[in-house]
Design an enzyme around this catalytic site. Structure first.
Site, short mmCIF file in Angstrom:
data_model
loop_
_atom_site.label_atom_id
_atom_site.label_comp_id
_atom_site.label_asym_id
_atom_site.label_seq_id
_atom_site.Cartn_x
_atom_site.Cartn_y
_atom_site.Cartn_z
N LYS A 1 -0.91 -9.89 1.21
CA LYS A 1 -1.39 -9.23 0.00
C LYS A 1 -0.67 -9.81 -1.22
O LYS A 1 0.53 -10.10 -1.16
CB LYS A 1 -1.15 -7.72 0.11
CG LYS A 1 -1.75 -6.91 -1.01
CD LYS A 1 -1.56 -5.41 -0.77
CE LYS A 1 -2.14 -4.57 -1.88
NZ LYS A 1 -1.95 -3.11 -1.67
N SER B 1 -5.95 -0.13 -2.09
CA SER B 1 -5.93 -1.39 -2.80
C SER B 1 -5.81 -2.63 -1.91
O SER B 1 -6.06 -3.74 -2.38
CB SER B 1 -4.76 -1.37 -3.78
OG SER B 1 -3.53 -1.29 -3.10
N SER C 1 -3.27 2.92 0.68
CA SER C 1 -3.86 1.58 0.46
C SER C 1 -3.91 0.65 1.67
O SER C 1 -4.52 -0.41 1.58
CB SER C 1 -3.12 0.86 -0.65
OG SER C 1 -3.67 1.24 -1.88
N1 GLN Z 1 -5.88 4.75 -4.42
C1 GLN Z 1 -4.46 4.81 -4.56
C2 GLN Z 1 -4.10 4.60 -6.01
O1 GLN Z 1 -4.91 4.14 -6.71
C3 GLN Z 1 -3.91 3.76 -3.67
C4 GLN Z 1 -2.57 3.28 -4.05
C5 GLN Z 1 -1.89 2.47 -3.02
O2 GLN Z 1 -1.70 2.93 -1.90
N2 GLN Z 1 -1.43 1.32 -3.42
O3 GLN Z 1 -3.02 4.90 -6.45
#
Ligand code: GLN
Length: 446
Positions: A52, A127, A151
């Protein structure tokens, strides 16, 4: 093979931001030469991995999905990347994500919106949507994602792969670009539970460079994967099967519980009564931490700097105005507000207190039960563009994954069948540092 497959499908899936073929071939050659020599090789030897793009890689562009880091070339490797090198995997490239890991659909990337390989009109989740899509599309054998509020697990569910958020502290965060430091964890995304355990084994452990990494023994995660779950006690939170969860998703979870019952486990309904406050708590705390963490992107130390400024203050302001996307700005503003002198007690401190209550909910259930099981997401993957207009409906998609981050416990998403041709994820949660039990149950179910 990885590059061939990427060449075939990545035009459509758009999981990769940076490919590093030259280096990867060099690595492969070194490994080839090492083969056959005395030294023993681990099971991950030579396998292609995607990383990532918020995990720093020496000399390979690391963008965080943001214009502000569009040409940022780190001068060191994250601890997990070093560990992968030791395990003799081959890093194929860097993978797309929502900007600074803020998002649930990959649509917040400044570069491209990764698509779901099962249906290209749908999102892969976020994400770490790119990390899950790349594994689901067969572009890499496995990948690393990060999970601050779901995420890893939510995209794994949407893409029909296995994704684990380890216990907070299990894996070093050194070299992970910080979003919300008290919640962030790096974790493995794979096709099978067994692969997942191998990859976690390779990246776990205390690290001098991360004071929040835990000095706790790393067990052999594979040893418990015998298929035996006889006598296992499962708690199923009623809040996880209630309002907002689609009928088909609920049915998949009930079917999964039947399979586990057939293997000798038992389940009962339990309650995590403070779950309804988890979303608000998470978005306050994560945005507060983000507003502090992202202050470092000022046009001086890293990446992008505006050309349109006449003095220093203007340079800071313009760099940030041009470099960050709308969602990141929204979070910075929310977080700055929650931390400001007049509002600190009412928002930030209050949210910290509720976080403790949420953690205690889990502790109470784990006094009697070995694992908690529920869906990973309320619905399967939604359509591209469906939730971009209203951030609140986007946030609501995280309702079942976020409590796990707030409590710091580990959680996995494993494929649990399909609804209308789209994968559904089953979430299995255990006590702090008990990933072994998660793997045991997930493997038996798989
Ligand atoms: N949807 C969550 C956010 O927008 C996911 C964040 C994450 O786990 N990086 O904060």
């Amino acid at each position: 093979e990885s590059y061939k497959r990427i060449g075939e499908v990545d035009g459509k899936v758009q999981a990769f931001l940076t490919l590093d073929e030259e280096n990867a071939r060099k690595q492969a050659k070194v490994l080839d030469e090492a083969l056959g020599k005395e030294k023993e090789h681990g099971l991950l030897f030579g396998l292609p991995v995607g990383v990532k793009d918020n995990i720093v890689t020496k000399g390979i562009r690391t963008t965080c999905g943001s214009k502000i880091l569009g040409d940022f070339n780190p001068i060191y490797d994250a601890t997990v990347v070093e560990k992968l090198k030791k395990a003799e995997t081959i890093t194929i490239g860097k993978i797309n994500m929502d900007e600074f890991a803020m998002g649930s659909s990959n649509e917040n990337s400044a570069f491209a919106a990764t698509r779901n390989p099962w249906d290209l009109d749908r999102v892969p989740g976020g994400s770490s949507g790119g990390s899950a899509a790349a594994v689901a599309a067969g572009e890499v054998f496995f990948s690393l994602g990060s999970d601050t509020g779901g995420s890893i697990r939510q995209p794994a569910a949407f893409c029909g792969v296995v994704g684990l958020k380890p216990t907070y502290g299990r894996v070093s965060r050194y070299g992970l670009v910080a979003f919300a430091s008290s919640l962030d964890q790096i974790g493995p995304i794979t096709r099978t539970v067994e692969d997942n355990a191998y990859l976690l084994q390779a990246i776990s452990g205390v690290d001098q460079m991360d004071s929040t990494s835990a000095n706790t023994e790393v067990p052999d995660f594979l040893s418990g994967m015998t298929g035996d779950v006889k006598g296992l006690k499962i708690g199923v939170p009623k809040e996880y099967l209630g309002e907002g969860v689609s009928e088909e998703v609920r049915q998949s979870v009930l079917d999964a519980l039947k399979v586990l019952e057939g293997l000798g486990a038992t389940w009962e309904e339990v309650s995590l009564p403070h779950s309804k406050y988890a979303l608000a708590t998470y978005y306050l705390l994560s945005s507060s931490e983000a507003s502090a963490n992202l202050a470092r992107f000022d046009g001086v130390r890293y990446g992008y700097r505006t050309d349109n400024a006449k003095n220093l203050l203007e340079m800071y302001k313009q760099t940030r105005a041009e470099g960050f996307g709308p969602e990141v700005k929204r979070r910075i503003m929310l977080g700055t507000y929650a931390l400001s002198a007049g509002h600190y007690d009412a928002y930030y401190i209050k949210a910290q207190k509720v976080r403790t209550l949420i953690k205690q909910d889990f502790e109470k259930v784990f006094e009697k039960y070995d694992v908690i099981i529920g869906p990973t997401t309320p619905t399967p993957a939604f359509k591209v563009g469906e939730k971009t207009k209203d951030p609140l409906t986007m946030y609501a998609n995280d309702i079942l994954t976020i409590p796990v981050n707030l409590a710091g416990v580990p959680g996995i998403s494993v494929p649990a069948g399909f609804v209308d041709g789209l994968p559904v994820g089953l979430q299995i949660i255990a006590k702090h540092f008990d990933e072994s039990t998660i793997y045991r149950v997930a493997h038996a179910f798989e």
